[in-house]
Design a protein around this motif. Structure first.
Motif, PDB file in Angstrom:
ATOM      1  N   ARG A  47     -14.325 -32.095  12.226  1.00 19.69           N
ATOM      2  CA  ARG A  47     -12.937 -31.493  12.638  1.00 19.69           C
ATOM      3  C   ARG A  47     -11.347 -31.710  11.508  1.00 19.69           C
ATOM      4  NH1 ARG A  47     -12.589 -33.875  17.880  1.00 19.69           N
ATOM      5  NH2 ARG A  47     -14.594 -33.993  18.684  1.00 19.69           N
ATOM      6  N   PRO A  48     -10.818 -31.000  11.684  1.00 21.55           N
ATOM      7  CA  PRO A  48      -9.610 -30.445  11.330  1.00 21.55           C
ATOM      8  C   PRO A  48      -8.905 -32.413  10.851  1.00 21.55           C
ATOM      9  CG  PRO A  48      -9.265 -29.263  12.627  1.00 21.55           C
ATOM     10  CD  PRO A  48     -11.017 -29.608  12.595  1.00 21.55           C
ATOM     11  N   ASN A  49      -7.849 -31.839  10.375  1.00 18.78           N
ATOM     12  CA  ASN A  49      -6.422 -33.147   9.874  1.00 18.78           C
ATOM     13  C   ASN A  49      -6.793 -33.980  10.322  1.00 18.78           C
ATOM     14  OD1 ASN A  49      -5.269 -30.715   9.867  1.00 18.78           O
ATOM     15  ND2 ASN A  49      -3.970 -30.908  11.903  1.00 18.78           N
ATOM     16  N   LEU A  50      -7.957 -34.363   9.529  1.00 22.05           N
ATOM     17  CA  LEU A  50      -8.575 -36.443   9.581  1.00 22.05           C
ATOM     18  C   LEU A  50      -8.254 -36.749   8.003  1.00 22.05           C
ATOM     19  CD1 LEU A  50     -10.828 -36.982  11.988  1.00 22.05           C
ATOM     20  CD2 LEU A  50     -12.473 -36.970   9.902  1.00 22.05           C
ATOM     21  N   LEU A  51      -7.436 -37.698   8.303  1.00 22.22           N
ATOM     22  CA  LEU A  51      -6.764 -39.336   7.507  1.00 22.22           C
ATOM     23  C   LEU A  51      -7.430 -40.798   7.908  1.00 22.22           C
ATOM     24  CD1 LEU A  51      -3.100 -38.498   8.880  1.00 22.22           C
ATOM     25  CD2 LEU A  51      -4.441 -37.565   6.522  1.00 22.22           C
ATOM     26  N   ALA A  52      -7.604 -41.177   6.347  1.00 18.94           N
ATOM     27  CA  ALA A  52      -8.249 -42.056   6.250  1.00 18.94           C
ATOM     28  C   ALA A  52      -7.428 -43.115   6.963  1.00 18.94           C
ATOM     29  CB  ALA A  52      -8.872 -42.106   5.028  1.00 18.94           C
ATOM     30  N   ALA A  53      -7.296 -44.295   7.698  1.00 15.61           N
ATOM     31  CA  ALA A  53      -6.873 -45.120   7.236  1.00 15.61           C
ATOM     32  C   ALA A  53      -6.757 -46.413   7.843  1.00 15.61           C
ATOM     33  CB  ALA A  53      -5.650 -44.714   8.842  1.00 15.61           C
ATOM     34  N   ARG A  54      -5.800 -47.332   7.981  1.00 12.25           N
ATOM     35  CA  ARG A  54      -6.621 -49.189   8.243  1.00 12.25           C
ATOM     36  C   ARG A  54      -5.628 -49.873   9.027  1.00 12.25           C
ATOM     37  NH1 ARG A  54      -5.727 -54.155   7.071  1.00 12.25           N
ATOM     38  NH2 ARG A  54      -3.555 -53.171   6.495  1.00 12.25           N
ATOM     39  N   VAL A  55      -6.258 -50.320  10.228  1.00 12.92           N
ATOM     40  CA  VAL A  55      -5.537 -50.461  11.397  1.00 12.92           C
ATOM     41  C   VAL A  55      -4.915 -51.710  10.853  1.00 12.92           C
ATOM     42  CG1 VAL A  55      -5.303 -50.625  13.926  1.00 12.92           C
ATOM     43  CG2 VAL A  55      -6.948 -49.527  13.192  1.00 12.92           C
ATOM     44  N   ALA A  56      -3.509 -51.723  11.430  1.00 16.91           N
ATOM     45  CA  ALA A  56      -2.714 -52.884  10.430  1.00 16.91           C
ATOM     46  C   ALA A  56      -1.903 -53.699  11.795  1.00 16.91           C
ATOM     47  CB  ALA A  56      -1.035 -51.611   9.686  1.00 16.91           C
ATOM     48  N   ARG A  57      -1.718 -53.130  12.847  1.00 15.93           N
ATOM     49  CA  ARG A  57      -1.060 -54.062  14.127  1.00 15.93           C
ATOM     50  C   ARG A  57      -1.904 -53.292  15.616  1.00 15.93           C
ATOM     51  NH1 ARG A  57       2.477 -52.858  17.495  1.00 15.93           N
ATOM     52  NH2 ARG A  57       3.258 -51.178  16.606  1.00 15.93           N
ATOM     53  N   VAL A  58      -2.380 -54.127  16.271  1.00 18.35           N
ATOM     54  CA  VAL A  58      -2.911 -53.635  17.441  1.00 18.35           C
ATOM     55  C   VAL A  58      -1.867 -54.680  18.948  1.00 18.35           C
ATOM     56  CG1 VAL A  58      -4.371 -53.373  18.899  1.00 18.35           C
ATOM     57  CG2 VAL A  58      -5.375 -53.193  16.622  1.00 18.35           C
ATOM     58  N   GLU A  59      -1.484 -54.127  19.644  1.00 19.52           N
ATOM     59  CA  GLU A  59      -0.577 -54.317  20.826  1.00 19.52           C
ATOM     60  C   GLU A  59      -1.187 -53.582  22.031  1.00 19.52           C
ATOM     61  OE1 GLU A  59       4.412 -55.223  21.170  1.00 19.52           O
ATOM     62  OE2 GLU A  59       3.587 -53.550  19.427  1.00 19.52           O
ATOM     63  N   ALA A  96     -10.365 -52.350  16.082  1.00 21.59           N
ATOM     64  CA  ALA A  96      -9.990 -53.837  15.607  1.00 21.59           C
ATOM     65  C   ALA A  96      -9.438 -53.713  14.061  1.00 21.59           C
ATOM     66  CB  ALA A  96     -11.101 -54.573  14.992  1.00 21.59           C
ATOM     67  N   GLU A  97      -8.091 -54.587  14.776  1.00 23.59           N
ATOM     68  CA  GLU A  97      -7.457 -55.025  14.072  1.00 23.59           C
ATOM     69  C   GLU A  97      -7.824 -55.346  12.276  1.00 23.59           C
ATOM     70  OE1 GLU A  97      -3.781 -57.113  15.291  1.00 23.59           O
ATOM     71  OE2 GLU A  97      -3.964 -58.112  14.095  1.00 23.59           O
ATOM     72  N   GLY A  98      -7.702 -54.455  11.207  1.00 19.61           N
ATOM     73  CA  GLY A  98      -7.698 -54.590  10.049  1.00 19.61           C
ATOM     74  C   GLY A  98      -8.793 -54.185   9.211  1.00 19.61           C
ATOM     75  N   SER A  99      -9.462 -52.705  10.529  1.00 18.02           N
ATOM     76  CA  SER A  99     -10.264 -51.860  10.753  1.00 18.02           C
ATOM     77  C   SER A  99     -10.851 -50.895   9.855  1.00 18.02           C
ATOM     78  CB  SER A  99     -11.318 -51.565  11.754  1.00 18.02           C
ATOM     79  OG  SER A  99     -10.606 -51.358  12.941  1.00 18.02           O
ATOM     80  N   SER A 100     -11.416 -50.052   9.005  1.00 14.32           N
ATOM     81  CA  SER A 100     -11.155 -48.952   8.352  1.00 14.32           C
ATOM     82  C   SER A 100     -11.356 -47.758   9.426  1.00 14.32           C
ATOM     83  CB  SER A 100     -11.665 -48.534   7.207  1.00 14.32           C
ATOM     84  OG  SER A 100     -11.072 -49.952   6.567  1.00 14.32           O
ATOM     85  N   VAL A 101     -10.231 -46.826   9.857  1.00 14.45           N
ATOM     86  CA  VAL A 101     -10.656 -45.525  10.572  1.00 14.45           C
ATOM     87  C   VAL A 101     -10.310 -44.169  10.157  1.00 14.45           C
ATOM     88  CG1 VAL A 101     -10.164 -46.733  12.938  1.00 14.45           C
ATOM     89  CG2 VAL A 101      -8.618 -45.951  12.053  1.00 14.45           C
ATOM     90  N   PHE A 102     -10.238 -42.982  10.602  1.00 12.43           N
ATOM     91  CA  PHE A 102     -10.341 -42.210  10.635  1.00 12.43           C
ATOM     92  C   PHE A 102      -8.946 -41.479  11.943  1.00 12.43           C
ATOM     93  CE2 PHE A 102     -14.122 -43.093   8.205  1.00 12.43           C
ATOM     94  CZ  PHE A 102     -12.684 -41.698   6.771  1.00 12.43           C
ATOM     95  N   LEU A 103      -8.105 -41.341  11.499  1.00 14.97           N
ATOM     96  CA  LEU A 103      -7.645 -40.576  12.653  1.00 14.97           C
ATOM     97  C   LEU A 103      -7.104 -39.077  12.897  1.00 14.97           C
ATOM     98  CD1 LEU A 103      -4.401 -42.917  11.586  1.00 14.97           C
ATOM     99  CD2 LEU A 103      -6.413 -43.017  13.450  1.00 14.97           C
ATOM    100  N   GLU A 104      -7.354 -38.639  14.110  1.00 14.18           N
ATOM    101  CA  GLU A 104      -7.429 -36.909  14.038  1.00 14.18           C
ATOM    102  C   GLU A 104      -5.771 -36.455  14.596  1.00 14.18           C
ATOM    103  OE1 GLU A 104     -10.137 -35.126  16.628  1.00 14.18           O
ATOM    104  OE2 GLU A 104      -9.596 -33.478  16.536  1.00 14.18           O
ATOM    105  N   LEU A 105      -4.377 -35.630  13.971  1.00 13.27           N
ATOM    106  CA  LEU A 105      -4.173 -34.803  13.827  1.00 13.27           C
ATOM    107  C   LEU A 105      -4.603 -33.794  14.644  1.00 13.27           C
ATOM    108  CD1 LEU A 105      -1.599 -36.158  11.358  1.00 13.27           C
ATOM    109  CD2 LEU A 105      -3.058 -37.377  13.967  1.00 13.27           C
TER     110      LEU A 105
END
Ligand SMILES: Nc1ncnc2c1ncn2[C@@H]1O[C@H](COP(=O)(O)OP(=O)(O)O)[C@@H](O)[C@H]1O
Ligand SMILES: [Mg+2]
Lengths: 380, 635
Positions: free
Chosen positions: A316-328, A361-370
């Motif tokens: 998909r377009p606009n995919l960013l690698a990220a790490r989840v720092a905080r879940v509320e 989950a907190e701390g997991s590595s994910v990809f965010l789609e904008l």
């Protein structure tokens, strides 16, 4: 209800035009501008909100319309009748408006009925006794206070006082109803109920309303049009949805709802006419910003609820690698904050929201789609 | 005054009816206070007698030079005045605070009765009270000395009525009601949550009192202290009755003797005016302290807002001592004085109380003679006219002005007018009486008012600041939105005033009116300077009857009988009116579902009315204040 029909019948018009309104206060000998050239028009029968942070001049604007404050410039007119110019002012009792004050301003030495019938007893709206009585009772019926008519006004609860203030403001069937943060003194539950009641009453009566609030959800849920004010100016006037999804600038985007503001630089334009901007060291596809060419610094905005997440990379377009720092966990939704990772370093943060069942989950590595259609590009 | 700056003025160029009324009221008050003071200052600098219309009048500083020449006398007067007024102020404040605390903040039994008993002496004119103490303390026949002799081991102890300490104690006993009436609302108005949060933070009763309660109350109490001081400085009664024999010259008495010239001499108005000027400087300093204190008090009040009532202190084992102290106080201020008067009225000459005497010597003719005395009725009528008239003028002008100023845009003009209208509390009654006396003498060739009832009505109105301050704070209590809502509803400014503001102000104004009316019936100092036999009110007529020097009028038994009848009448009128007000205030407040403070007195009624104007912001401010105290106690 026949009485409601009666109340609606006699009313009409209510087109308010405010043009270039100015107001300053004298403070320690200096003139401090508070309202700086505010212009807006309210069509008959519509509900318009003035929305803005505390101290931006909403109350002052409303009070100028009511005539409680004398404006220093600009023209206010109601149904073609000029109420204020910078130098001439129609006094408040001759403006044919009704107003609900923030603290209700219920007269403590009078009964509920006496409060409601007052506008029909005094010079401007004086009616024969019997008729005044009937009208006041109609107004009380509208807000379901007719059973309390002979109670002392101070024996009412906060919500009831608020409704009495509304009945009093409507009793003389004004052309325009002004409301200054009328719900801010109520508790959260009651506020929601009153919000609905107020809106449906306004629609039933077809009265023109100008509503002042600092609460964006109030403004968005009740209004036909919302004018966002900042620092004594109107920065955007639009329908609620447009305001939310197409904010005119960073201030509106930030003030109305939550938003991610991502600094970016315009790099190119793709085949579809969309823009390619660089943010977080990555190229993103976004709608084309009006009037900013290659190299321009812009801000990409995206609402938290528009951000989607994936466990693994997808095509998909606009995919960013990220790490989840905080879940509320907030109840009906979950909010999470992710650090954007580019070449092993953290380059920024994105706030996202999703359904509680489906959160990373907190701390997991994910990809965010904008998603490109969810992004908006504003001048920096 | 940022709220006031929101003043709405449609058609800015046209003065409204309200503006005109404010200006008229302001002018009246200005003339009322400024002219007499100006005349007094001019007299101090113009000659030994009157400043105008006499050949001796010319500009000079001779009077101050004379004052300096007699500086030993001056220092003596200053010293004894400071000891007398200062000592009695401290004593009355301690008593007033104690009694107020007992009635407001403890679970002492009979609290309502106690507060009523403290208020009763307020209705007895001070000149009557002073006379009653003189009778009580008479070494041979005084009931107090008799009682003391009954105490084992005190048979030889006799209180000397003319010793300086006795005089101080008597002055303090006659002046407890006024500070009491002012302290009660301060204690009632205190926000209970402030103390509670201190208690919750771990402070005991004592610590809470020291670290939270007293610091909170301090500015208010300081204000009361200054007012009591100025009131004491201005009152002539006790110095006149006791001071002449005691040989101590107190300022009030000094001024009085300076203008009552001996045979064949011209009275020394110029010198008296110079004395007055010096003491005005002192009271002006006190006034500045008062202003700061009230400003601080208002600021604190506005931080704490209107909270719920403070909790009451459990007296436990202290109940008995506390009640005993109250009983002794009541004996000294109400029971014994009234008894002494009554005894004096039914005995033909000063006679010690005994059952023997009660059986053989008593007669009740004095009461009949008083009731048959045409002059009694005439002076009673004058008293009511003067007290009622002056209370009406003062309340009317002060309320209009207070409303106008409280609602106007704050400018230099409004600020100075505010200060000026508040300033009459700084003028001791003796100085006011003397200055008014001079003024009426000076203007007499043009406006012949000297010695008339009209002159007394004008003079009594000088206490206008009481009404002004009350009207001012009552106006601030009425949120501006209440008036704006009337305007928006289509009411004109005048209609808004009549239908919204006036009814909300009325309880306060009425309560103040009653207070000023009772003050007026009690007034002795002002008519002592101003009245003639044709215009004298009852207080002066009574003084003539009990004063051995007023040869043909001297009739102490009739004087005492008259004092009792008069007290009863004032009580009936004043209490009846107050009762009406409090009934209305209580009725209204309870209809509004609010707890009302004690409404047994005029101030109580005012407080009740103030409490009844409800305030939705109170909860917010209260939690803010609670937060602040927590913050403080954490440190
Ligand atoms: N009477 C006044 N005098 C001086 N400044 C005022 C006055 N009333 C309001 N202001 C100032 O004008 C600004 C706008 O006030 P207002 O219209 O009440 O704001 P809001 O948007 O919160 O309703 C604020 O900065 C406030 O401090
Ligand atoms: Mg506001």
């Amino acid at each position: 209800m026949t009485t409601t029909a009666d109340m609606t019948e006699a009313r009409g018009g209510g087109r308010l035009v405010v043009d270039g309104l100015e107001k300053h206060y004298r403070l320690d000998g200096a003139e401090v501008p508070v309202v700086k050239g505010v212009s807006f028009t309210i069509e008959p029968g519509t509900f318009t909100s003035l929305l803005g942070p505390s101290g931006c001049g909403k109350t002052t604007t409303l009070r100028c319309v009511a005539g409680l404050e004398t404006s220093d410039g600009g023209v206010i007119s109601l149904d073609g009748r000029v109420l204020s110019t910078g130098s001439e002012h129609v006094s408040p009792d001759k403006r044919d408006v009704g107003m609900v004050f923030q603290n209700y301003a219920i007269w403590p030495h009078m009964s509920v009925f006496a409060n409601a019938v007052f506008p029909l007893q005094v010079s401007a709206g004086k009616l024969p006794k019997k008729q005044a009585r009937q009208r006041a009772m109609e107004a009380l019926e509208l807000v379901q206070l007719d059973a309390y008519a002979h109670r002392p006004a101070t024996a009412l609860s906060g919500g009831q006082q608020q409704r009495l203030a509304l009945a009093r403001a409507l009793a003389h069937r004004p052309r325009l109803l002004l409301l200054d943060e009328p719900l801010s003194n109520l508790d959260a539950k009651l506020r929601d109920t009153m919000r609905n009641e107020l809106r449906s009453l306004q629609q039933r009566l077809g009265i023109t309303a100008l509503y002042v609030t600092h609460d964006q959800s109030e403004a968005l849920s009740m209004s036909d049009r919302v004018a966002v004010m900042n620092g004594g100016r109107i920065v955007q006037e639009a329908a609620p949805k447009e305001l939310y999804f197409a904010p005119a600038d960073r201030f509106v985007a930030d003030f109305v709802g939550r938003v991610n503001l991502i600094p970016a630089v315009v790099r190119d334009r793709d085949a579809n006419g969309d823009a390619l901007v660089e943010a977080f060291g990555t190229k993103l596809v976004t709608p084309c910003p009006a009037g900013s060419g290659t190299g321009a610094e812009v801000t990409v905005t995206i609402r938290p609820e528009s951000v989607r997440w994936h466990e693994a990379s997808v095509d998909r377009p606009n995919l960013l690698a990220a790490r989840v720092a905080r879940v509320e966990f907030l109840g009906e939704i979950v909010e999470y904050e992710a650090e954007i990772v580019h070449e092993q370093t953290t380059v920024g943060r994105i706030v996202a929201r999703g359904a509680p069942m489906d959160s990373p989950a907190e701390g997991s590595s994910v990809f965010l789609e904008l998603a490109p259609q969810a992004c908006r590009v504003l001048a920096a | 005054m940022s709220r006031a700056e929101r003043a709405t003025r449609a058609g800015r160029t046209r003065p409204t009816t309200m503006t005109v009324a404010t200006v008229v009221a302001g002018t009246v008050i200005f003339l009322l206070l400024a002219i007499p003071l100006a005349v007094q200052v001019i007299t101090a600098f113009r000659g030994p007698f009157l400043p105008f219309g006499v050949s001796s009048a010319r500009w000079s500083v001779d009077n101050f030079a004379t004052l300096w020449g007699l500086r030993e006398d001056f220092w003596a007067v200053l010293g004894s005045t400071a000891a007398f007024v200062g000592g009695s102020t401290v004593l009355s404040l301690l008593m007033a605070f104690g009694l107020a605390w007992i009635t407001v903040r403890t679970d002492a039994p009979f609290r309502r009765v106690i507060s009523l008993l403290v208020i009763v002496p307020f209705i007895v004119p001070p000149i009557v009270k002073a006379q009653a103490y003189l009778l009580m303390l008479s070494p041979e026949s005084g009931v107090l000395n008799q009682l003391i002799h009954l105490v084992p081991g005190m048979a030889d102890v006799t209180i000397d009525p003319y010793s300086f300490p006795t005089m101080i104690v008597i002055q303090s006993l006659t002046n407890v009601t006024f500070p009491f009436l002012m302290i009660v609302p301060i204690l009632t108005g205190m926000d209970g949550s402030l103390e509670e949060s201190a208690r919750v933070s771990g402070a005991g009763w004592g610590q809470t009192l020291r670290r939270v309660t007293l610091p909170m109350l301090w500015p208010g109490l300081l204000g009361v202290t200054v007012l009591t001081f100025i009131l004491g400085l201005g009152s002539l009664e006790v110095p006149l009755l006791f001071g002449q024999e005691s040989g101590k010259s107190i300022f009030a008495l000094k001024l009085w003797t300076l203008i009552s010239a001996g045979a064949g001499e011209l009275p020394q108005y110029g010198l008296a005016a110079a004395w007055g000027c010096v003491f005005l400087v002192i009271t002006t300093i006190a006034f500045v302290i008062y202003l700061r204190a009230t400003r601080d008090a208002e600021r604190r009040a506005s931080i704490s807002g209107k909270g719920f009532r403070p909790t009451t202190m459990k007296l436990g084992g202290w109940r008995i001592p506390v009640l005993l102290a109250v009983v002794v106080f009541t004996m000294l201020t109400a029971v014994l004085p009234l008894f002494a008067l009554f005894w004096s009225a039914i005995t033909p000459y000063p006679l010690a109380f005994s059952f023997e005497a009660l059986r053989t010597q008593t007669q009740f003719g004095a009461f009949g003679e008083v009731l048959a005395d045409g002059e009694f009725w005439a002076s009673l009528g004058r008293t009511l006219i003067i007290a009622g008239g002056s209370a009406t003028i003062a309340c009317g002008a002060a309320t209009v002005l207070a409303y106008g100023i409280a609602r106007a845009r704050a400018t230099g003009w409004t600020r100075s007018m505010d200060l000026f209208a508040s300033s009459s509390v700084a003028i001791p009654a003796v100085i006011a009486g003397f200055a008014m006396f001079l003024t009426f003498m000076v203007i007499n060739p043009v406006i012949p008012l000297a010695g008339t009832i009209a002159a007394l009505v004008i003079a009594y109105s000088y206490r206008v600041s009481i009404a002004y301050r009350a009207g001012f704070s009552a106006t601030l209590q009425i949120r501006k939105e209440l008036e704006e809502a009337a305007l928006i509803s289509g009411a004109s400014r005048l209609e808004g005033f009549r239908r919204i503001v006036a009814p909300l102000l009325a309880p306060t104004v009425f309560a103040v009116w009653i207070q000023m009316f009772i003050l007026g019936t009690n007034e002795f100092t002002l008519p002592a300077f101003l009245a003639t036999p044709e215009s004298r009110p009852l207080s002066v007529y009574m003084y003539a009857m009990i004063n051995p020097r007023s040869a043909q009028l001297y009739a102490p038994d009739q004087g005492a009988a008259m004092a009792l009848i008069f007290t009863l009448l004032v009580f009936a009128i004043g209490y009846g009116l107050q009762w009406l007000v409090s009934l209305r205030a209580i009725g209204r407040a309870s209809r509004r579902g609010r707890v009302v403070a004690s409404a047994t007195d005029a101030l109580g009624a005012a407080a009740a009315a103030v409490e009844a104007t409800d305030d939705p912001d109170a909860t917010d401010t209260r939690s803010v204040a609670t937060e602040q105290v927590r913050e403080l106690s954490r440190r």
